[in-house]
Scaffold this motif. Structure first.
Motif, mmCIF file in Angstrom:
data_model
loop_
_atom_site.group_PDB
_atom_site.id
_atom_site.type_symbol
_atom_site.label_atom_id
_atom_site.label_comp_id
_atom_site.label_asym_id
_atom_site.label_seq_id
_atom_site.Cartn_x
_atom_site.Cartn_y
_atom_site.Cartn_z
ATOM 1 N N ASP A 44 41.491 63.447 50.893
ATOM 2 C CA ASP A 44 42.254 64.030 49.779
ATOM 3 C C ASP A 44 41.510 63.850 48.464
ATOM 4 O O ASP A 44 41.411 64.781 47.658
ATOM 5 C CB ASP A 44 43.634 63.370 49.649
ATOM 6 C CG ASP A 44 44.623 63.854 50.686
ATOM 7 O OD1 ASP A 44 44.305 64.824 51.414
ATOM 8 O OD2 ASP A 44 45.715 63.264 50.764
ATOM 9 N N LEU A 45 41.021 62.645 48.233
ATOM 10 C CA LEU A 45 40.309 62.369 46.981
ATOM 11 C C LEU A 45 39.050 63.226 46.875
ATOM 12 O O LEU A 45 38.747 63.762 45.810
ATOM 13 C CB LEU A 45 39.966 60.884 46.880
ATOM 14 C CG LEU A 45 41.142 59.972 46.531
ATOM 15 C CD1 LEU A 45 40.807 58.518 46.806
ATOM 16 C CD2 LEU A 45 41.550 60.153 45.077
ATOM 17 N N LYS A 46 38.317 63.344 47.975
ATOM 18 C CA LYS A 46 37.115 64.184 47.975
ATOM 19 C C LYS A 46 37.484 65.635 47.673
ATOM 20 O O LYS A 46 36.817 66.297 46.880
ATOM 21 C CB LYS A 46 36.395 64.096 49.325
ATOM 22 C CG LYS A 46 35.713 62.775 49.561
ATOM 23 C CD LYS A 46 35.101 62.727 50.953
ATOM 24 C CE LYS A 46 34.582 61.346 51.267
ATOM 25 N NZ LYS A 46 34.155 61.217 52.669
ATOM 26 N N ASN A 47 38.556 66.100 48.308
ATOM 27 C CA ASN A 47 39.002 67.479 48.098
ATOM 28 C C ASN A 47 39.504 67.705 46.671
ATOM 29 O O ASN A 47 39.474 68.827 46.171
ATOM 30 C CB ASN A 47 40.090 67.857 49.096
ATOM 31 C CG ASN A 47 39.570 67.948 50.512
ATOM 32 O OD1 ASN A 47 38.383 68.144 50.747
ATOM 33 N ND2 ASN A 47 40.453 67.783 51.482
ATOM 34 N N ASP A 48 39.966 66.630 46.041
ATOM 35 C CA ASP A 48 40.422 66.718 44.647
ATOM 36 C C ASP A 48 39.268 66.633 43.659
ATOM 37 O O ASP A 48 39.473 66.655 42.454
ATOM 38 C CB ASP A 48 41.422 65.592 44.341
ATOM 39 C CG ASP A 48 42.762 65.798 45.038
ATOM 40 O OD1 ASP A 48 43.023 66.916 45.526
ATOM 41 O OD2 ASP A 48 43.550 64.832 45.096
ATOM 42 N N GLY A 49 38.035 66.516 44.185
ATOM 43 C CA GLY A 49 36.858 66.514 43.328
ATOM 44 C C GLY A 49 36.382 65.152 42.884
ATOM 45 O O GLY A 49 35.573 65.036 41.954
ATOM 46 N N SER A 50 36.846 64.097 43.531
ATOM 47 C CA SER A 50 36.431 62.748 43.158
ATOM 48 C C SER A 50 34.956 62.534 43.461
ATOM 49 O O SER A 50 34.470 62.873 44.536
ATOM 50 C CB SER A 50 37.262 61.713 43.918
ATOM 51 O OG SER A 50 36.763 60.425 43.681
ATOM 52 N N ASP A 51 34.248 61.945 42.504
ATOM 53 C CA ASP A 51 32.842 61.604 42.707
ATOM 54 C C ASP A 51 32.698 60.326 43.528
ATOM 55 O O ASP A 51 31.698 60.124 44.203
ATOM 56 C CB ASP A 51 32.134 61.415 41.365
ATOM 57 C CG ASP A 51 32.003 62.725 40.610
ATOM 58 O OD1 ASP A 51 31.951 63.793 41.255
ATOM 59 O OD2 ASP A 51 31.963 62.684 39.364
ATOM 60 N N ASP A 52 33.682 59.437 43.430
ATOM 61 C CA ASP A 52 33.635 58.159 44.137
ATOM 62 C C ASP A 52 35.021 57.830 44.692
ATOM 63 O O ASP A 52 35.744 57.006 44.122
ATOM 64 C CB ASP A 52 33.146 57.057 43.187
ATOM 65 C CG ASP A 52 32.778 55.786 43.914
ATOM 66 O OD1 ASP A 52 33.056 55.673 45.134
ATOM 67 O OD2 ASP A 52 32.214 54.879 43.272
ATOM 68 N N PRO A 53 35.395 58.478 45.799
ATOM 69 C CA PRO A 53 36.751 58.319 46.324
ATOM 70 C C PRO A 53 37.131 56.879 46.644
ATOM 71 O O PRO A 53 38.266 56.480 46.456
ATOM 72 C CB PRO A 53 36.766 59.171 47.587
ATOM 73 C CG PRO A 53 35.494 59.896 47.644
ATOM 74 C CD PRO A 53 34.592 59.390 46.581
ATOM 75 N N GLU A 54 36.179 56.079 47.123
ATOM 76 C CA GLU A 54 36.495 54.691 47.459
ATOM 77 C C GLU A 54 36.904 53.896 46.230
ATOM 78 O O GLU A 54 37.766 53.023 46.301
ATOM 79 C CB GLU A 54 35.335 54.023 48.185
ATOM 80 C CG GLU A 54 35.165 54.581 49.588
ATOM 81 C CD GLU A 54 34.203 53.795 50.447
ATOM 82 O OE1 GLU A 54 33.918 52.628 50.117
ATOM 83 O OE2 GLU A 54 33.753 54.353 51.456
ATOM 84 N N MET A 55 36.298 54.189 45.098
ATOM 85 C CA MET A 55 36.643 53.487 43.856
ATOM 86 C C MET A 55 37.985 53.955 43.299
ATOM 87 O O MET A 55 38.634 53.222 42.564
ATOM 88 C CB MET A 55 35.547 53.676 42.791
ATOM 89 C CG MET A 55 34.269 52.941 43.083
ATOM 90 S SD MET A 55 34.494 51.154 43.161
ATOM 91 C CE MET A 55 34.980 50.789 41.487
#
Length: 87
Positions: A44-55
């Motif tokens: 979800d975070l990646k799909n929302d455009g996050s550069d660093d989803p784990e953070m």
């Protein structure tokens, strides 16, 4: 699902985690306990455009994918918070 978010907020208040100082430890523990929900939340975070989803991962993100494991999630969440608050 909103009940889980409300309960998380109540638990944070109860154990002094209003400013999310235990967030990193919570996410680490929850990641190990609920790996499938963690993977889906990262997507979800990646799909929302996050550069660093784990953070950017938060305990609340798990709730989006927790399904019928809500009670188990809340028990784990409280147990971790209690341990961290007492530590």
């Amino acid at each position: 699902m909103t009940d889980i978010y409300k309960k998380i907020t109540e638990l944070n208040s109860k154990y002094g985690n209003e400013s999310s100082e235990f967030e990193e430890e919570l996410v680490e523990h929850l990641k190990n306990k609920f790996p499938e929900q963690y993977k889906l939340s990262l997507e979800d975070l990646k799909n929302d455009g996050s550069d660093d989803p784990e953070m950017e991962m938060t305990p609340g993100r798990f709730v989006d994918h927790i399904g019928d494991k809500g009670d188990e999630f809340l028990k784990e969440y409280e147990a971790i918070l209690k341990k961290l608050a007492d530590g």
